[in-house]
Design a protein around this motif. Structure first.
Motif, PDB file in Angstrom:
ATOM      1  N   MET A  88       3.177   6.920  -6.669  1.00  7.99           N
ATOM      2  CA  MET A  88       2.096   7.979  -7.066  1.00  7.99           C
ATOM      3  C   MET A  88       2.578   9.192  -6.817  1.00  7.99           C
ATOM      4  N   LEU A  89       3.027   9.507  -5.641  1.00 10.49           N
ATOM      5  CA  LEU A  89       3.495  10.775  -5.218  1.00 10.49           C
ATOM      6  C   LEU A  89       4.868  11.328  -5.758  1.00 10.49           C
ATOM      7  N   GLY A  90       5.744  10.151  -6.164  1.00 16.50           N
ATOM      8  CA  GLY A  90       6.839  10.374  -6.571  1.00 16.50           C
ATOM      9  C   GLY A  90       7.798  10.868  -5.637  1.00 16.50           C
ATOM     10  N   GLU A  91       7.537  10.531  -4.433  1.00 15.54           N
ATOM     11  CA  GLU A  91       8.462  10.595  -3.397  1.00 15.54           C
ATOM     12  C   GLU A  91       8.362   9.608  -2.249  1.00 15.54           C
ATOM     13  N   GLU A  92       9.570   9.495  -1.413  1.00 17.13           N
ATOM     14  CA  GLU A  92       9.463   8.250  -0.277  1.00 17.13           C
ATOM     15  C   GLU A  92       8.804   8.933   0.822  1.00 17.13           C
ATOM     16  N   ARG A  93       7.589   9.190   0.814  1.00 13.67           N
ATOM     17  CA  ARG A  93       6.584   9.901   1.787  1.00 13.67           C
ATOM     18  C   ARG A  93       6.644   8.974   2.948  1.00 13.67           C
ATOM     19  N   LYS A 133       0.835  -1.148  -0.001  1.00 16.06           N
ATOM     20  CA  LYS A 133       0.088   0.027   0.000  1.00 16.06           C
ATOM     21  C   LYS A 133       0.886   1.102   0.219  1.00 16.06           C
ATOM     22  N   SER A 134       1.881   1.312   0.910  1.00 18.07           N
ATOM     23  CA  SER A 134       2.662   2.492   0.927  1.00 18.07           C
ATOM     24  C   SER A 134       3.523   2.623  -0.353  1.00 18.07           C
ATOM     25  N   THR A 135       4.101   1.416  -0.774  1.00 14.14           N
ATOM     26  CA  THR A 135       4.924   1.418  -1.923  1.00 14.14           C
ATOM     27  C   THR A 135       4.034   2.266  -2.971  1.00 14.14           C
ATOM     28  N   ILE A 136       2.734   1.878  -3.152  1.00 16.17           N
ATOM     29  CA  ILE A 136       1.910   2.400  -4.368  1.00 16.17           C
ATOM     30  C   ILE A 136       1.617   3.831  -3.960  1.00 16.17           C
ATOM     31  N   LEU A 137       1.355   4.330  -2.920  1.00 13.08           N
ATOM     32  CA  LEU A 137       1.376   5.978  -2.404  1.00 13.08           C
ATOM     33  C   LEU A 137       2.683   6.501  -2.784  1.00 13.08           C
ATOM     34  N   ASN A 138       3.754   5.861  -2.529  1.00  9.70           N
ATOM     35  CA  ASN A 138       5.075   6.743  -2.839  1.00  9.70           C
ATOM     36  C   ASN A 138       5.289   6.725  -4.372  1.00  9.70           C
TER      37      ASN A 138
END
Ligand SMILES: Nc1nc2c(ncn2[C@@H]2O[C@H](COP(=O)(O)OP(=O)(O)OP(=O)(O)O)[C@@H](O)[C@H]2O)c(=O)[nH]1
Ligand SMILES: [Mg+2]
Ligand SMILES: [Zn+2]
Length: 335
Positions: free
Chosen positions: A220-225, A213-218
């Protein structure tokens, strides 16, 4: 930034009416910590707590704010504030927390709202050892109770020998929910996901720990949030790396909610919710001889007949009965 960017709509303008003259600000809960919340308001982000009276008035935890909620906040100095009211939710993804609550020694069921005011839920499943059709059915049933739409994301295609086969098996049970194969590690087919994003629309990522889930979010955001955690070699499960629910506003519009992985997924809802998540069985049932057919041993049952012709799998029917029993039980216990 406007309230609409965070998902405000005429629905909430209506719900806010009793508070119009209060001087309180409408605020979006974007992160929940143990003892406080972060909210977004037109005056910027604030750190807030809820007024004691909210806790006293709350019948159960359903009446307490969660991430995604709109609340009315009294601003205080130093970017702080107090939550005075929770605005009614447009949608909510909930599960049952059985046995956590007791009245007179009796166990009581309890609704736990996981995410409020979500428009779409990405049900994320890993195509590694996590892959489990029955769990996806459970998620789909919970989403149909929530009022949000569902999309199934089958992540980690690189770890699966025949992803198309897995996709077909999910499509056989997913009804109207689209199913996509995905590889978050490469973050290349992001358009598949961006096609669902729109200004003011909230999408939640739900699934077990370690599905990506977090890998997908990062990606999409283009950063290691968000922090990413490896999956355990021993049992193939994630390590609950994400510990907080959080809403993230995208620069080009749209809101994504990262969530901690869920272990238990007890249903919260009504047997009617199965009409959507088990529409194949419900359609067959229209041809049963008895209108109150339970699709067990009744004569003239079109559902059990479909087992013989191969139009329905027995696993699917067992799962239907199991989820239906769980929902009937819940109804009993709610009384
Ligand atoms: N092989 C492979 N690994 C992936 C893919 N996507 C994510 N991973 C890995 O899966 C592991 C878990 O990823 P996370 O993004 O932390 O998973 P999560 O769903 O956020 O997990 P929690 O926060 O614990 O709920 C990491 O080691 C990722 O690198 C993929 O497409 N292929
Ligand atoms: Mg995570
Ligand atoms: Zn029947």
């Amino acid at each position: 930034m406007t309230l609409e960017d965070w998902g405000w709509s005429p629905f909430f303008t209506e719900k806010m009416k009793p508070w119009e003259k209060s001087g309180y600000l409408p605020a979006k809960v974007i992160r929940a910590e143990k003892n406080y919340f972060r909210v977004w308001t037109l005056q910027g982000e604030l750190t807030v707590r809820f007024a004691g009276k909210i806790r006293h008035k709350a019948d159960s935890r359903v009446d307490l704010p969660v991430v995604g909620d709109w609340v009315m906040v009294e601003p205080q100095t130093g970017q702080r504030g107090i939550i005075h009211a929770l605005l009614e939710r447009k949608s909510s993804f909930s599960r049952n927390l059985p046995g956590r609550r007791k009245t007179k020694g009796q166990e009581r069921v309890e609704q736990q709202v996981i995410a409020a005011n979500v428009d779409l839920i990405f049900i994320v499943s890993g195509l590694d050892r996590d892959f489990n059709i029955r769990r996806i059915e459970r998620y789909l049933t919970l989403v149909s109770s929530s009022g949000a739409d569902a999309v199934v994301l089958l992540n980690k295609t690189d770890l699966c020998e025949n992803p198309e086969n897995c996709k077909a098996r999910v499509e056989a049970i997913s009804g109207n929910a689209p199913v996509h194969l995905f590889m978050a590690r490469e973050a290349e087919q992001l358009d598949i996901l961006f096609n669902y994003m729109q200004p003011g629309k909230t999408i939640a990522l739900l699934g077990s720990s370690g599905v990506g889930k977090s890998t997908i979010l990062n990606g999409m955001l283009g950063e290691e949030r968000q922090k990413i955690g490896a999956v355990s070699q021993a049992d193939g499960k994630g390590r609950h790396t994400t510990t907080h629910r959080e809403l993230i506003l995208f620069p080009d519009g749209g809101i994504l909610m990262d969530n901690p992985g869920m272990r238990e997924l007890h249903l919260w809802g009504d047997t009617d919710d199965l009409t959507e998540s088990f529409s194949d069985i419900e359609t067959l049932a229209a041809d049963c001889k008895f209108t109150d057919c339970r699709h067990k041993t009744e004569p003239g049952c079109a559902v059990t007949k479909a087992l013989e012709t191969g139009n329905l799998s027995s696993e699917r029917l067992v799962s239907y009965h199991k989820l239906k029993d769980e929902l009937l039980n819940l109804k009993q216990q709610k009384k």
